[in-house]
Write an enzyme that holds these catalytic residues in place. Structure first.
Site, short mmCIF file in Angstrom:
data_model
loop_
_atom_site.label_atom_id
_atom_site.label_comp_id
_atom_site.label_asym_id
_atom_site.label_seq_id
_atom_site.Cartn_x
_atom_site.Cartn_y
_atom_site.Cartn_z
N LEU A 182 115.46 -2.73 71.07
CA LEU A 182 115.19 -3.63 69.89
C LEU A 182 115.38 -2.91 68.67
O LEU A 182 115.88 -3.19 67.74
CB LEU A 182 113.63 -3.14 69.45
CG LEU A 182 113.15 -2.05 69.11
CD1 LEU A 182 112.98 -1.66 68.22
CD2 LEU A 182 111.43 -1.80 70.20
N PRO A 195 120.10 -15.85 75.57
CA PRO A 195 120.01 -15.17 77.19
C PRO A 195 120.70 -14.45 77.21
O PRO A 195 121.82 -14.26 76.78
CB PRO A 195 119.49 -16.62 77.57
CG PRO A 195 119.69 -17.90 77.11
CD PRO A 195 120.69 -17.19 75.75
N ARG A 196 119.42 -13.90 77.62
CA ARG A 196 120.26 -12.40 77.90
C ARG A 196 121.81 -11.93 78.89
O ARG A 196 122.73 -11.83 78.68
CB ARG A 196 119.45 -11.23 79.08
CG ARG A 196 120.37 -10.00 79.33
CD ARG A 196 120.54 -9.40 77.74
NE ARG A 196 120.88 -7.66 79.00
CZ ARG A 196 121.48 -7.08 78.59
NH1 ARG A 196 121.06 -6.94 76.68
NH2 ARG A 196 121.91 -5.60 78.34
N GLU A 228 125.16 -0.67 77.11
CA GLU A 228 125.82 0.40 76.97
C GLU A 228 126.90 0.31 75.80
O GLU A 228 126.96 2.19 75.88
CB GLU A 228 126.47 1.30 78.70
CG GLU A 228 124.61 1.00 79.13
CD GLU A 228 124.51 -0.39 79.56
OE1 GLU A 228 123.12 0.56 80.07
OE2 GLU A 228 124.94 -1.22 79.46
N GLU A 247 128.35 -11.82 68.89
CA GLU A 247 127.48 -12.23 68.25
C GLU A 247 126.18 -12.19 68.04
O GLU A 247 125.30 -13.09 66.58
CB GLU A 247 128.45 -13.73 68.03
CG GLU A 247 128.78 -14.69 67.62
CD GLU A 247 129.34 -15.72 67.18
OE1 GLU A 247 130.22 -16.15 65.64
OE2 GLU A 247 128.90 -16.83 68.24
#
Length: 440
Positions: A347, A275-276, A73, A322
Site C-alpha cells: 500500500l 490485475p496483479r 521487489e 504504469e
C-alpha cells in the site's frame, strides 16, 4: 548455510532430497516458463540462464549483485541501488530476477557497465555455474528470498550475502518451521539481515538468522515518477469523472468487486481495475463483460483515453510499468490481495502517489505498514469488498461538510497519505551503509 561439515546427517539428507526434487522438476519448470511466455514473451528469453548457462562473458569480476525476484521487489531495490551508488562510486551492478515483470522494470535501473540475468534454479550445478560466471563480490537478496544451495555455495566461496528489506509474517514463519531442516542452516549462513520491523527481526532471528538489524521499509523511499503521475491526473481530467482504482487485484477478487460495483445507482463513477498478474488481463476483461459492464482497455489507447473510454463503466489497466499513472488517476484505491486471504499487496506506493487506500481484512504480508497507515489516517479497513465499494463511492462523491463546517478528518486523504510516507523514509540510506561496511 552452515559449512557442509557442520550439517547434521538429517540436514545433509534433506539437502540431497531437495536437490533431487528440483532436478526432477526441471522439465515441468521449463514447460511452465514456455507457457507463461505465451502471454509474457520475456519468459522465453535467455532460457539457458535459468540453469546457469550464459552466452556471453560476464565482463569482469567484483559485481555488486542484487536479486529482486519480481516487480515489487525490483521497485524497492531501486531506492537501495541508488543509495549504494552514492556510497560506492563506480559500483558495477549485477541485477537478477525471477519474473518477466521484474526483469522488465529492472532494465531501467541499469547504467553503463551493469548487467542483468535470470537467477538460476536452486540446484547445486546451476548455482555453481552462476558464481563461476559472475564472481560477485557480495550478494543482496530482497525481502524473503532464502535459497539453500545458493547460500551454501556463496558461503563456500566466502561471498557475503545480505537479506535486505527482510520481512517474515507469522504465517510464513510457521511454514518455515516445517522446513527448518533446510531453511535454518540457510538463514544461519546469511552475513547480515536488514529487517523492516522489530517483529520481522525477532521472527528472522528465531528462524536462525545470526546478525539482524532493523532499518525500516525501502518502499517508503521509492519516489513515484512525476511524469507518470501527471499523466494519470490528466486522464481523469479528460473524462471528467471520479475514479475508484482496484489496484493489483488477485484471482477471486474481481468477480465480487464487479457484482458490488454493478449494484451502484447510475450515473456510476469510473472503476479502474489493474490485475496483479499480466496473464490474467484477458480473463478480467471477460469478467467485466459477463457482469454486463462496458470496458476500455489501456492497451488500446495512445497517450490519452479515446472519446469512447469516457463512456465506459470500467477501465482495465492492462499495461506494465504504469502504476504511478493509475494511482495518479484515482482518488481512492482498493488494495488488491487483501479481500481474499492472500496477505495484501504493497500500500506504500499508493500513499506515495497521494492516493488514499481502502484495504480488506487480509494484510498479513504488510502488517506493519497497514497498521501504521490506519493509525496515521492514510488508509481505512473495510470488512469486505462490498463495504469497500460503499466507502469508496462515498469518498469520491461530493458531500456536505459536517455540522462544524469542516471536512471529515476520519476519511483518508491525499495529504495524510503523503505525510505518512514522508515520516518513514530513510531505510535505503541505512541499508546501504550496512552493506557498504560489510564489503569493506
Amino acid at each position: 548455510m552452515a559449512p557442509a561439515a557442520a550439517l547434521t546427517p538429517v540436514q545433509r539428507l534433506a539437502r540431497i532430497g531437495y536437490a533431487t526434487l528440483l532436478r526432477l522438476a526441471l522439465p515441468a519448470y521449463a514447460l511452465r516458463l514456455w507457457w507463461r511466455g505465451g502471454a509474457e514473451p520475456l519468459y522465453r528469453f535467455a532460457l539457458r540462464e535459468r540453469v546457469g548457462v550464459y552466452r556471453e562473458a560476464a565482463g569482469g569480476v567484483g559485481w555488486v549483485w542484487v536479486h529482486a525476484v519480481s516487480l515489487g521487489e525490483t521497485r524497492a531495490a531501486a531506492a537501495l541501488i541508488d543509495a549504494l551508488r552514492e556510497q560506492l562510486p563506480g559500483m558495477r551492478l549485477l541485477l537478477t530476477h525471477g519474473t518477466a515483470t521484474g526483469r522488465e522494470a529492472g532494465a531501467a535501473l541499469l547504467r553503463s557497465g551493469d548487467t542483468q540475468a535470470w537467477l538460476p534454479v536452486d540446484t547445486p550445478g546451476a548455482v555453481s555455474r552462476f558464481f563461476d560466471h559472475f564472481q560477485p563480490a557480495l550478494g543482496v537478496l530482497m525481502e524473503t528470498e532464502v535459497w539453500p544451495h545458493l547460500l551454501l555455495e556463496a558461503e563456500r566461496r566466502a561471498i557475503p550475502m545480505v537479506l535486505a528489506n527482510a520481512r517474515l509474517s507469522e504465517r510464513s514463519a510457521r511454514r518455515g518451521e516445517q522446513l527448518s531442516v533446510l531453511l535454518r542452516p540457510a538463514a544461519q549462513s546469511i552475513a547480515l539481515v536488514l529487517a523492516q520491523t522489530p517483529l520481522d527481526a525477532a521472527r528472522l532471528q528465531a528462524a536462525g538468522a545470526r546478525r539482524v538489524e532493523v532499518c525500516g521499509n525501502l518502499k517508503f523511499d521509492v519516489t513515484p515518477d512525476a511524469a507518470r503521475l501527471a499523466r494519470g491526473t490528466a486522464w481523469r481530467q479528460a473524462v471528467g469523472r471520479s475514479v475508484v482504482l482496484a489496484a493489483s487485484t488477485r484471482e477471486g477478487e474481481e468477480a465480487a468487486l464487479l457484482v458490488a460495483w454493478a449494484q451502484q445507482p447510475a450515473p456510476r463513477h469510473l472503476l479502474l481495475i489493474v490485475p496483479r498478474h499480466p496473464q490474467r488481463f484477458d480473463e478480467v476483461a471477460a469478467l467485466v463483460a459477463a457482469a454486463g459492464l462496458s470496458v476500455s482497455r489501456r492497451s488500446t489507447w495512445a497517450d490519452a483515453p479515446p472519446p469512447e473510454a469516457a463512456e465506459a463503466d470500467v477501465w482495465l489497466g492492462d499495461s506494465i510499468g504504469e502504476m504511478a499513472s493509475y494511482f495518479g488517476c484515482a482518488q481512492v484505491a482498493l488494495l488488491g490481495g487483501s479481500f481474499e486471504p492472500l496477505g495484501g499487496q504493497n500500500l506504500i506506493e499508493a500513499a506515495a502517489c497521494g492516493c488514499p487506500v481502502l484495504m480488506g481484512p487480509h494484510t498479513f504480508n504488510f502488517a506493519d505498514a497497514a497498521e501504521r497507515a490506519l493509525q496515521e489516517g492514510a488508509a481505512q479497513r473495510a470488512a469486505d469488498i462490498t463495504d469497500a465499494v460503499r466507502r469508496a463511492v462515498a469518498m469520491v462523491t461530493p458531500v456536505a461538510a459536517n455540522s462544524a463546517g469542516e471536512p471529515d478528518q476520519t476519511t483518508p486523504s491525499a495529504e495524510r497519505a503523503l505525510a505518512f510516507v514522508e515520516r518513514h523514509r530513510g531505510a535505503a540510506r541505512r541499508m546501504a551503509a550496512g552493506i557498504t561496511a560489510l564489503m569493506r
